[in-house]
Enzyme design. Structure first.
Site: not given
Ligand code: NAD
Ligand code: GLY
Length: 361
Positions: A121, A143, A185, A226, A236, A240, A244, A247, A251, A264
């Site tokens: 938990r 999130k 972003e 943010k 949200e 918040r 989106n 998005h 999405h 993404h």
């Molecule tokens: P990712 O985590 O897949 O990373 C992208 C690529 O870069 C991967 O191949 C990774 O191995 C590589 N990588 C990472 N850091 C590196 C570095 N310093 N040097 C070389 N390679 C590196 O993708 P992302 O774009 O970081 O994240 C996308 C994800 O984030 C999606 O799943 C999306 O839904 C999520 N997201 C979440 C939120 C949230 O609020 N939680 C907000 C936006 C996006």
């Molecule tokens: N990426 C949207 C949020 O964090 O609310």
């Protein structure tokens, strides 16, 4: 190093942004979490680059550090992978006072946060984002989720980290495509915030996008925008939802192309184009501002045309969005840069027309 504080109802935590600051991690974890075990979760691309430095920093601070290395990619955000991680934590005897450290992009951050939120938990959770996208967005605000079938982030919760440490130096090794995804972003935050954040991201367009052009001010300004939204509405229930912006269509494009054709950030860029066009049609966004938005995204080198997906399929997936109610999905649109409008209903025929337009841009 720039230090920010996020104050939400569930937790107040520090965010540190700087260049060459990975070595500070151990001391900061000790300060925010105290002694104990720290399990670093990272992927196979990040491990050879940064894991050793992170482990050393944790160990030097007196923490018992170990690691889990996962394959890279969105497919890792799954319940199956989460279950596997629960097994690792169980075998290593992790307790609530111990900490999971997400070292990597948004995929590792979302998955690790989901596991940290649900194991016993809730155990300790620290974010060390290494992509621009994760530094300015995914690591901030709590999130956490995994995907489920075609549902992006369908199973998840809100779980704030105890600490975020963003080292700009890690962006030096980021593939250019991933850097552009993060810029999408930042562009979103710029359009929503207007003012200085928008000015800084527009400056990025003037030169070929490189890690060197990504300044501490740009990243910290984007995070601050943010964090300000999250502080006012952590879960949200209202405001918040502005985050989106772009998005809803983004999405659906990711899902319609099986999470493979567009990453993404690229899908979000396409979603932002759609949201800008809808903003002019339905929220009175001046044509010049709409054009500025399209030019900004194109200038950052992001894909501007939807390929490999039928408009009808994208629209069907929009209907399955988590935010969809009986009367469709509430869109976030823009009246002017810096002035988002929440909860706009888009007639289905206009939604289809705009997604078709994305295929023809
Ligand atoms: P990712 O985590 O897949 O990373 C992208 C690529 O870069 C991967 O191949 C990774 O191995 C590589 N990588 C990472 N850091 C590196 C570095 N310093 N040097 C070389 N390679 C590196 O993708 P992302 O774009 O970081 O994240 C996308 C994800 O984030 C999606 O799943 C999306 O839904 C999520 N997201 C979440 C939120 C949230 O609020 N939680 C907000 C936006 C996006
Ligand atoms: N990426 C949207 C949020 O964090 O609310």
């Amino acid at each position: 190093m720039r230090r920010l504080t996020v104050r939400t109802a569930s937790r107040t935590y520090p965010i540190a942004v700087g260049r060459d600051v990975l070595g500070e991690l151990g001391g900061l974890v000790m300060k925010t979490r105290g002694a104990g075990q720290a399990v670093v979760v990272c992927d196979e691309n990040v491990a050879p680059l940064y894991l050793e430095r992170v482990r050393r920093s944790l160990a030097d601070a007196g923490l018992a550090a170990s690691q889990v290395i996962l394959p890279a990619g969105e497919q890792e955000k799954s319940l199956a992978r989460a279950e596997e991680l629960y097994g690792v934590l169980y075998d290593r005897g992790l307790r609530r006072g111990d900490t999971l450290v997400a070292l990597g992009g948004g995929v590792v951050g979302d998955l690790t946060g989901f596991v940290a939120a649900t194991y016993q938990r809730g155990i300790g959770f620290v974010q060390v984002p290494t992509t621009l996208l994760a530094q300015v967005d995914a690591s901030v605000g709590g999130k956490v989720a995994v995907d489920f079938r075609a549902g992006k982030n369908y199973v998840g919760t809100f779980y704030q980290p105890s600490l975020v440490l963003a080292d700009l130096r890690t962006l030096d090794t980021l593939p250019p495509r991933e850097l552009r995804c993060g810029a999408a972003e930042v562009a979103k935050h710029g359009l929503l915030a207007g003012s200085a954040v928008l000015r800084r991201v527009r400056q990025l367009v003037r030169a070929p996008l490189s890690a060197a052009a990504v300044t501490q001010e740009l990243v910290a300004g984007s995070i601050q925008y943010k964090a300000g939204v999250v502080e006012r509405d952590e879960r949200e229930s209202g405001l918040r939802a502005v985050l989106n912006f772009g998005h809803t269509v983004g999405h659906a494009i990711e899902a319609a192309t099986a999470f493979r054709r567009f990453s993404h950030g690229e899908a979000v860029a396409l979603g932002l184009h759609a949201a800008l066009r809808l903003s002019r049609e339905l929220a009175g966004l001046p044509e010049a501002d709409e054009r500025m938005g399209h030019e900004l995204l194109d200038g950052l080198g992001l894909p501007g045309r939807l390929t490999k997906a039928r408009a009808r399929d994208v629209c069907d997936l929009i209907g399955r969005d988590k935010k969809a109610g009986q009367d469709g999905v509430p869109y976030v649109l823009l009246r002017r840069p810096g002035f988002p409008v929440l909860g706009v209903r888009v007639p289905p025929e206009l939604e289809l027309e705009v997604v078709e337009w994305l295929r023809e841009r």
